[in-house]
Design a protein around this motif. Structure first.
Motif, PDB file in Angstrom:
ATOM      1  N   THR A 116       3.230  -5.907  18.235  1.00 33.67           N
ATOM      2  CA  THR A 116       2.868  -7.106  17.478  1.00 33.67           C
ATOM      3  C   THR A 116       1.513  -6.947  16.799  1.00 33.67           C
ATOM      4  OG1 THR A 116       1.819  -8.149  19.385  1.00 33.67           O
ATOM      5  CG2 THR A 116       4.155  -8.598  19.049  1.00 33.67           C
ATOM      6  N   ARG A 117       0.675  -6.049  17.302  1.00 36.38           N
ATOM      7  CA  ARG A 117      -0.620  -5.829  16.668  1.00 36.38           C
ATOM      8  C   ARG A 117      -0.463  -5.335  15.237  1.00 36.38           C
ATOM      9  NH1 ARG A 117      -3.489  -1.434  19.610  1.00 36.38           N
ATOM     10  NH2 ARG A 117      -4.981  -1.869  17.970  1.00 36.38           N
ATOM     11  N   TYR A 118       0.625  -4.648  14.970  1.00 38.66           N
ATOM     12  CA  TYR A 118       0.776  -3.980  13.679  1.00 38.66           C
ATOM     13  C   TYR A 118       1.757  -4.681  12.739  1.00 38.66           C
ATOM     14  CZ  TYR A 118      -1.627  -0.179  16.054  1.00 38.66           C
ATOM     15  OH  TYR A 118      -2.546   0.574  16.739  1.00 38.66           O
ATOM     16  N   VAL A 119       2.036  -5.945  12.991  1.00 38.32           N
ATOM     17  CA  VAL A 119       2.970  -6.668  12.132  1.00 38.32           C
ATOM     18  C   VAL A 119       2.218  -7.272  10.950  1.00 38.32           C
ATOM     19  CG1 VAL A 119       4.638  -8.545  11.968  1.00 38.32           C
ATOM     20  CG2 VAL A 119       4.504  -7.186  14.062  1.00 38.32           C
ATOM     21  N   LEU A 120       2.636  -6.901   9.741  1.00 34.79           N
ATOM     22  CA  LEU A 120       2.052  -7.474   8.537  1.00 34.79           C
ATOM     23  C   LEU A 120       2.601  -8.876   8.302  1.00 34.79           C
ATOM     24  CD1 LEU A 120       2.474  -4.381   6.216  1.00 34.79           C
ATOM     25  CD2 LEU A 120       0.320  -5.242   7.135  1.00 34.79           C
ATOM     26  N   ARG A 121       1.747  -9.732   7.760  1.00 34.61           N
ATOM     27  CA  ARG A 121       2.167 -11.078   7.352  1.00 34.61           C
ATOM     28  C   ARG A 121       2.071 -11.137   5.838  1.00 34.61           C
ATOM     29  NH1 ARG A 121      -2.533 -13.490  11.182  1.00 34.61           N
ATOM     30  NH2 ARG A 121      -1.701 -12.729  13.161  1.00 34.61           N
ATOM     31  N   PRO A 122       3.202 -11.140   5.134  1.00 36.58           N
ATOM     32  CA  PRO A 122       3.094 -11.246   3.675  1.00 36.58           C
ATOM     33  C   PRO A 122       2.320 -12.511   3.306  1.00 36.58           C
ATOM     34  CG  PRO A 122       5.321 -10.624   4.296  1.00 36.58           C
ATOM     35  CD  PRO A 122       4.599 -10.979   5.576  1.00 36.58           C
ATOM     36  N   VAL A 123       1.384 -12.369   2.365  1.00 34.92           N
ATOM     37  CA  VAL A 123       0.588 -13.526   1.950  1.00 34.92           C
ATOM     38  C   VAL A 123       1.090 -14.100   0.628  1.00 34.92           C
ATOM     39  CG1 VAL A 123      -1.456 -12.713   3.172  1.00 34.92           C
ATOM     40  CG2 VAL A 123      -1.168 -12.128   0.744  1.00 34.92           C
ATOM     41  N   GLY A 124       2.060 -13.414   0.021  1.00 31.74           N
ATOM     42  CA  GLY A 124       2.605 -13.886  -1.238  1.00 31.74           C
ATOM     43  C   GLY A 124       3.679 -12.932  -1.718  1.00 31.74           C
ATOM     44  N   VAL A 125       4.082 -13.124  -2.971  1.00 31.83           N
ATOM     45  CA  VAL A 125       5.183 -12.340  -3.515  1.00 31.83           C
ATOM     46  C   VAL A 125       4.931 -12.090  -5.003  1.00 31.83           C
ATOM     47  CG1 VAL A 125       6.595 -14.345  -4.117  1.00 31.83           C
ATOM     48  CG2 VAL A 125       7.719 -12.196  -3.502  1.00 31.83           C
ATOM     49  N   VAL A 126       5.396 -10.952  -5.481  1.00 34.02           N
ATOM     50  CA  VAL A 126       5.289 -10.611  -6.901  1.00 34.02           C
ATOM     51  C   VAL A 126       6.425 -11.282  -7.659  1.00 34.02           C
ATOM     52  CG1 VAL A 126       5.489  -8.726  -8.592  1.00 34.02           C
ATOM     53  CG2 VAL A 126       4.212  -8.375  -6.442  1.00 34.02           C
ATOM     54  N   ARG A 127       6.095 -11.904  -8.794  1.00 37.20           N
ATOM     55  CA  ARG A 127       7.125 -12.379  -9.726  1.00 37.20           C
ATOM     56  C   ARG A 127       6.956 -11.570 -11.003  1.00 37.20           C
ATOM     57  NH1 ARG A 127      10.393 -16.324  -8.156  1.00 37.20           N
ATOM     58  NH2 ARG A 127      11.646 -14.875  -9.373  1.00 37.20           N
ATOM     59  N   SER A 128       8.024 -10.841 -11.349  1.00 42.59           N
ATOM     60  CA  SER A 128       7.935  -9.881 -12.440  1.00 42.59           C
ATOM     61  C   SER A 128       9.264  -9.782 -13.158  1.00 42.59           C
ATOM     62  CB  SER A 128       7.571  -8.495 -11.864  1.00 42.59           C
ATOM     63  OG  SER A 128       7.692  -7.490 -12.844  1.00 42.59           O
ATOM     64  N   SER A 129       9.211  -9.299 -14.394  1.00 43.84           N
ATOM     65  CA  SER A 129      10.455  -9.025 -15.131  1.00 43.84           C
ATOM     66  C   SER A 129      11.107  -7.730 -14.652  1.00 43.84           C
ATOM     67  CB  SER A 129      10.140  -8.942 -16.630  1.00 43.84           C
ATOM     68  OG  SER A 129       9.158  -7.948 -16.866  1.00 43.84           O
ATOM     69  N   LEU A 130      10.446  -6.976 -13.807  1.00 47.89           N
ATOM     70  CA  LEU A 130      11.005  -5.711 -13.299  1.00 47.89           C
ATOM     71  C   LEU A 130      11.918  -6.019 -12.117  1.00 47.89           C
ATOM     72  CD1 LEU A 130       7.767  -3.529 -13.348  1.00 47.89           C
ATOM     73  CD2 LEU A 130       9.672  -3.441 -14.975  1.00 47.89           C
ATOM     74  N   VAL A 131      13.195  -5.681 -12.262  1.00 44.39           N
ATOM     75  CA  VAL A 131      14.137  -6.071 -11.200  1.00 44.39           C
ATOM     76  C   VAL A 131      14.876  -4.900 -10.557  1.00 44.39           C
ATOM     77  CG1 VAL A 131      14.454  -8.414 -12.064  1.00 44.39           C
ATOM     78  CG2 VAL A 131      15.948  -6.582 -12.889  1.00 44.39           C
TER      79      VAL A 131
END
Lengths: 138, 138
Positions: free
Chosen positions: A4-19
């Motif tokens: 659990t020490r090494y679990v990342l917490r996403p703080v946001g997300v990219v919105r892009s035209s690249l899919v």
């Protein structure tokens, strides 16, 4: 629970035209578009002090990267000799953290416009750091 | 198990003469020493292609960072106004990933000498990337 020490917490997300990974430039300066970062409201206070025109580093989680690969053909070119992933910028690596240097183009309510960004739409954002010229450019 | 997607796997560890956060320079160029990265043998193939003199970026897990802080006094100076962590390089941040630009000074059996590195002894290493001048310096 060591893990659990090494679990990342996403703080946001990219919105892009690249899919799709195939349509992504390998690096931002190779024609990547402007994109938006949508920051989770729980982390919005962390943005205080960022301004339009600032150069920042975005750390992302390259969720389509393969984590079981230690050697790759650089730039996906099958004619290039295999090379250790730590000597390349391949998204395939044990911890697929992407590093992107961009300029802030706009700041909205919990959103940041940035350019150029070669990350796919929906890529999780794990950190944002200001560029420090003495530390990052030497 | 959504969370397992975001679990980092340390690929090695920093060995350094720096043993307390208080004794660490804030940035590498502020007098940080030479240090060694000990790479887990399971990931050693990923080093293929790195050479002495190369400029690399080391991503670390700043295991003493506080993850519940969104505003800090820059550089730990209590007189500096509070600022969002994403506008600082504080080790206190939701995902305490450190970014360090260093030069490779030596390559051994599963070890890499680097300079200068301001990370503490025992800091986990999560990634190594070559510097790409067009991407990282713009």
């Amino acid at each position: 629970m060591e893990e659990t020490r090494y679990v990342l917490r996403p703080v946001g997300v990219v919105r892009s035209s690249l899919v799709s990974r195939e349509s992504c430039p390998k690096q931002g300066w190779e024609g990547a578009p402007e994109a938006w970062l949508e920051i989770d409201p729980a982390f919005a206070d962390g943005l205080d002090g960022l301004s339009v025109g600032a150069e920042i580093l975005i750390l992302t989680w390259l969720h389509e990267g393969r984590r079981d690969v230690l050697r790759v053909h650089p730039r996906g070119n099958p004619d290039a000799p295999l090379r250790g992933v730590f000597a390349t910028r391949s998204p395939d690596r044990p911890n697929p953290v992407g590093l992107h240097r961009v300029t802030v183009t706009a700041i909205g309510e919990g959103t940041i416009g940035v350019r150029p960004l070669e990350a796919l739409d929906h890529t999780p954002v794990i950190d944002i750091k200001p560029v420090l010229h003495q530390a990052d450019e030497r």
